[in-house]
Write a protein that holds these residues in place. Structure first.
Motif, PDB file in Angstrom:
ATOM      1  N   ARG A   3       1.360 -13.139  -3.132  1.00 30.12           N
ATOM      2  CA  ARG A   3       1.667 -11.870  -3.792  1.00 30.12           C
ATOM      3  C   ARG A   3       1.282 -10.723  -2.890  1.00 30.12           C
ATOM      4  N   GLU A   4       0.192 -10.877  -2.107  1.00 29.26           N
ATOM      5  CA  GLU A   4      -0.215  -9.822  -1.203  1.00 29.26           C
ATOM      6  C   GLU A   4       0.833  -9.626  -0.120  1.00 29.26           C
ATOM      7  N   LEU A   5       1.394 -10.721   0.290  1.00 28.48           N
ATOM      8  CA  LEU A   5       2.417 -10.659   1.325  1.00 28.48           C
ATOM      9  C   LEU A   5       3.600  -9.851   0.832  1.00 28.48           C
ATOM     10  N   LEU A   6       3.930 -10.068  -0.416  1.00 28.97           N
ATOM     11  CA  LEU A   6       5.054  -9.340  -0.996  1.00 28.97           C
ATOM     12  C   LEU A   6       4.753  -7.856  -1.006  1.00 28.97           C
ATOM     13  N   VAL A   7       3.493  -7.536  -1.181  1.00 25.60           N
ATOM     14  CA  VAL A   7       3.129  -6.130  -1.243  1.00 25.60           C
ATOM     15  C   VAL A   7       3.410  -5.440   0.076  1.00 25.60           C
ATOM     16  N   PHE A   8       3.132  -6.111   1.172  1.00 25.82           N
ATOM     17  CA  PHE A   8       3.326  -5.489   2.472  1.00 25.82           C
ATOM     18  C   PHE A   8       4.782  -5.202   2.760  1.00 25.82           C
ATOM     19  N   ALA A   9       5.629  -6.041   2.238  1.00 25.16           N
ATOM     20  CA  ALA A   9       7.040  -5.912   2.561  1.00 25.16           C
ATOM     21  C   ALA A   9       7.582  -4.571   2.178  1.00 25.16           C
ATOM     22  N   ALA A  10       7.124  -4.008   1.118  1.00 26.25           N
ATOM     23  CA  ALA A  10       7.680  -2.750   0.632  1.00 26.25           C
ATOM     24  C   ALA A  10       7.504  -1.620   1.599  1.00 26.25           C
ATOM     25  N   PHE A  11       6.427  -1.609   2.336  1.00 26.62           N
ATOM     26  CA  PHE A  11       6.161  -0.472   3.212  1.00 26.62           C
ATOM     27  C   PHE A  11       7.121  -0.373   4.384  1.00 26.62           C
ATOM     28  N   PHE A  12       7.486  -1.479   4.954  1.00 25.56           N
ATOM     29  CA  PHE A  12       8.320  -1.441   6.157  1.00 25.56           C
ATOM     30  C   PHE A  12       9.636  -0.751   5.867  1.00 25.56           C
ATOM     31  N   GLY A  13      10.242  -1.026   4.741  1.00 24.80           N
ATOM     32  CA  GLY A  13      11.503  -0.378   4.402  1.00 24.80           C
ATOM     33  C   GLY A  13      11.321   1.108   4.224  1.00 24.80           C
ATOM     34  N   SER A  14      10.216   1.486   3.574  1.00 25.35           N
ATOM     35  CA  SER A  14       9.981   2.909   3.359  1.00 25.35           C
ATOM     36  C   SER A  14       9.731   3.607   4.677  1.00 25.35           C
ATOM     37  N   LEU A  15       9.139   2.872   5.630  1.00 24.34           N
ATOM     38  CA  LEU A  15       8.885   3.429   6.954  1.00 24.34           C
ATOM     39  C   LEU A  15      10.193   3.844   7.607  1.00 24.34           C
ATOM     40  N   TYR A  16      11.198   2.963   7.552  1.00 19.63           N
ATOM     41  CA  TYR A  16      12.488   3.283   8.143  1.00 19.63           C
ATOM     42  C   TYR A  16      13.164   4.431   7.410  1.00 19.63           C
ATOM     43  N   ASN A  84      12.735  -3.743  -3.759  1.00 23.39           N
ATOM     44  CA  ASN A  84      13.904  -4.264  -3.048  1.00 23.39           C
ATOM     45  C   ASN A  84      14.589  -3.077  -2.386  1.00 23.39           C
ATOM     46  N   ASN A  85      14.530  -2.998  -1.055  1.00 19.03           N
ATOM     47  CA  ASN A  85      15.153  -1.865  -0.366  1.00 19.03           C
ATOM     48  C   ASN A  85      16.565  -2.188   0.133  1.00 19.03           C
ATOM     49  N   GLY A  86      17.096  -3.355  -0.312  1.00 16.45           N
ATOM     50  CA  GLY A  86      18.422  -3.744   0.096  1.00 16.45           C
ATOM     51  C   GLY A  86      18.458  -4.617   1.329  1.00 16.45           C
ATOM     52  N   GLU A 189      15.358  -1.109  -6.927  1.00 19.12           N
ATOM     53  CA  GLU A 189      14.524  -1.387  -8.092  1.00 19.12           C
ATOM     54  C   GLU A 189      13.143  -1.868  -7.662  1.00 19.12           C
ATOM     55  N   LYS A 190      12.178  -1.674  -8.553  1.00 18.78           N
ATOM     56  CA  LYS A 190      10.793  -2.042  -8.289  1.00 18.78           C
ATOM     57  C   LYS A 190      10.250  -2.875  -9.431  1.00 18.78           C
ATOM     58  N   THR A 191       9.249  -3.684  -9.117  1.00 18.82           N
ATOM     59  CA  THR A 191       8.529  -4.406 -10.153  1.00 18.82           C
ATOM     60  C   THR A 191       7.042  -4.272  -9.866  1.00 18.82           C
ATOM     61  N   GLU A 192       6.266  -3.936 -10.877  1.00 22.48           N
ATOM     62  CA  GLU A 192       4.842  -3.695 -10.684  1.00 22.48           C
ATOM     63  C   GLU A 192       4.104  -5.013 -10.487  1.00 22.48           C
ATOM     64  N   LEU A 193       3.171  -5.012  -9.545  1.00 25.49           N
ATOM     65  CA  LEU A 193       2.380  -6.196  -9.249  1.00 25.49           C
ATOM     66  C   LEU A 193       0.994  -6.080  -9.890  1.00 25.49           C
ATOM     67  N   PRO A 194       0.434  -7.196 -10.320  1.00 20.01           N
ATOM     68  CA  PRO A 194      -0.941  -7.156 -10.837  1.00 20.01           C
ATOM     69  C   PRO A 194      -1.915  -6.913  -9.693  1.00 20.01           C
ATOM     70  N   ALA A 195      -3.144  -6.558 -10.022  1.00 17.99           N
ATOM     71  CA  ALA A 195      -4.155  -6.300  -8.993  1.00 17.99           C
ATOM     72  C   ALA A 195      -4.366  -7.549  -8.145  1.00 17.99           C
ATOM     73  N   PHE A 196      -4.609  -7.360  -6.852  1.00 20.77           N
ATOM     74  CA  PHE A 196      -4.822  -8.493  -5.954  1.00 20.77           C
ATOM     75  C   PHE A 196      -5.647  -8.046  -4.756  1.00 20.77           C
ATOM     76  N   SER A 197      -6.200  -9.024  -4.071  1.00 21.86           N
ATOM     77  CA  SER A 197      -6.930  -8.790  -2.834  1.00 21.86           C
ATOM     78  C   SER A 197      -6.107  -9.315  -1.670  1.00 21.86           C
ATOM     79  N   LEU A 198      -6.065  -8.584  -0.581  1.00 18.72           N
ATOM     80  CA  LEU A 198      -5.297  -9.023   0.582  1.00 18.72           C
ATOM     81  C   LEU A 198      -5.871 -10.302   1.187  1.00 18.72           C
TER      82      LEU A 198
END
Length: 284
Positions: A3-16, A84-86, A189-198
């Motif tokens: 789940r933490e891995l999934l969290v990181f994915a979102a940033f890269f798209g926003s970076l671009y 999901n940034n497409g 679209e987005k889906t909220e993630l529960p709290a987690f530790s990296l």
């Protein structure tokens, strides 16, 4: 961990999207067309990903010590979304809960801040990663994208990406219960993630895993393919169950197609050196 891995994915798209507004590209017609569509960078000589031939890497153990991760990696993070940034599934960590998610040492110059995680994956259980080792492609690859204070200047080495190859054997234990909350969702679209530790994603306390990696200079693996990245490819893979791997494939592209096979083909090394942090390599 997953789940933490999934969290990181979102940033890269926003970076671009922040640095390159309205940039249009896709994986539909293959990735080699990028060399024509974005020839200023995507046709460069230091492109990523690459195929790493382990027997041709150079021993740099004295120059590539273990990484130092801030204590925030072991604390729970909340109020983050999987997006999901497409092009990928991503999680942005910029300013999340004011956590100081920093990485240093490991042969890096100065301190880097973890900004995002995103995923590359296939449709079957044998192809999906961007980097390959000894011509072997893994089912998936997770990128931890880290920025330095001078990233906005676009200098080489001011973006560091930690890459984890992912295996999905049929008998692996299911560890990423976060995926149970994910359903098919469209681009944007987005889906909220529960709290987690990296630290539940990457084995920070496993020195055998964390101290073994490859290093090379390269580029972003999506347009505009800027050659500004210090790449770290961990030698040993992460493991998730095949059922969890299938849950990665829940996104839809802008055209309504299934979001899969979002990886660039390996690029020529063009004389670049690939370093390793250990004297000998024994992959699991």
């Amino acid at each position: 961990m997953f789940r933490e891995l999934l969290v990181f994915a979102a940033f890269f798209g926003s970076l671009y999207s922040k640095s390159i507004p309205n940039l249009k590209w896709s994986y539909t017609n293959g990735t080699e067309v990028w060399k024509e569509d974005f020839k200023e960078n995507c046709a460069g000589k230091k492109q990523s990903p690459i195929n790493i031939l382990s027997h041709e890497t150079e021993n740099a153990a004295d120059d590539l010590p273990p990484f130092k991760f801030s204590d925030a990696f072991k604390k729970d993070i909340s109020d983050v979304n999987l997006t999901n940034n497409g092009h990928s599934l991503m999680v942005s960590l910029d300013g999340v809960n004011d956590h100081d998610l920093t990485i240093s040492e490991g042969g890096l110059e100065g301190e880097y801040k973890l900004s995002m995680i995103h995923f590359h994956f296939g449709e079957g259980n044998n192809s999906g990663s961007e980097h390959t080792i000894d011509n072997i492609q893994s089912p998936a690859e997770i990128h931890f994208v880290c920025t330095s204070d001078s990233f906005e200047k676009g200098e080489m080495g001011k973006l560091a990406v930690l890459s984890f190859l992912v295996k999905a054997p049929s008998l692996a234990d299911e560890k990423f219960n976060i995926l149970q909350h994910i359903s098919v969702f469209d681009t944007g679209e987005k889906t909220e993630l529960p709290a987690f530790s990296l630290s539940s994603i990457i084995p920070l306390d496993n020195s055998h895993f964390m101290e073994r990696y490859y290093r090379y200079q390269g580029s972003l693996t999506t347009p505009k393919c800027d050659e500004i990245v210090v790449w770290t490819i961990f030698i040993h893979p992460l493991y998730i169950s095949y059922e969890e791997y299938e849950k990665l494939q829940v996104g839809l592209t802008e055209d309504g197609d299934k979001l899969v096979n979002n990886f660039r083909q390996v690029q020529p090394l063009n004389g670049r050196k690939v370093l390793r942090s250990v004297s000998h390599v024994h992959r699991r």
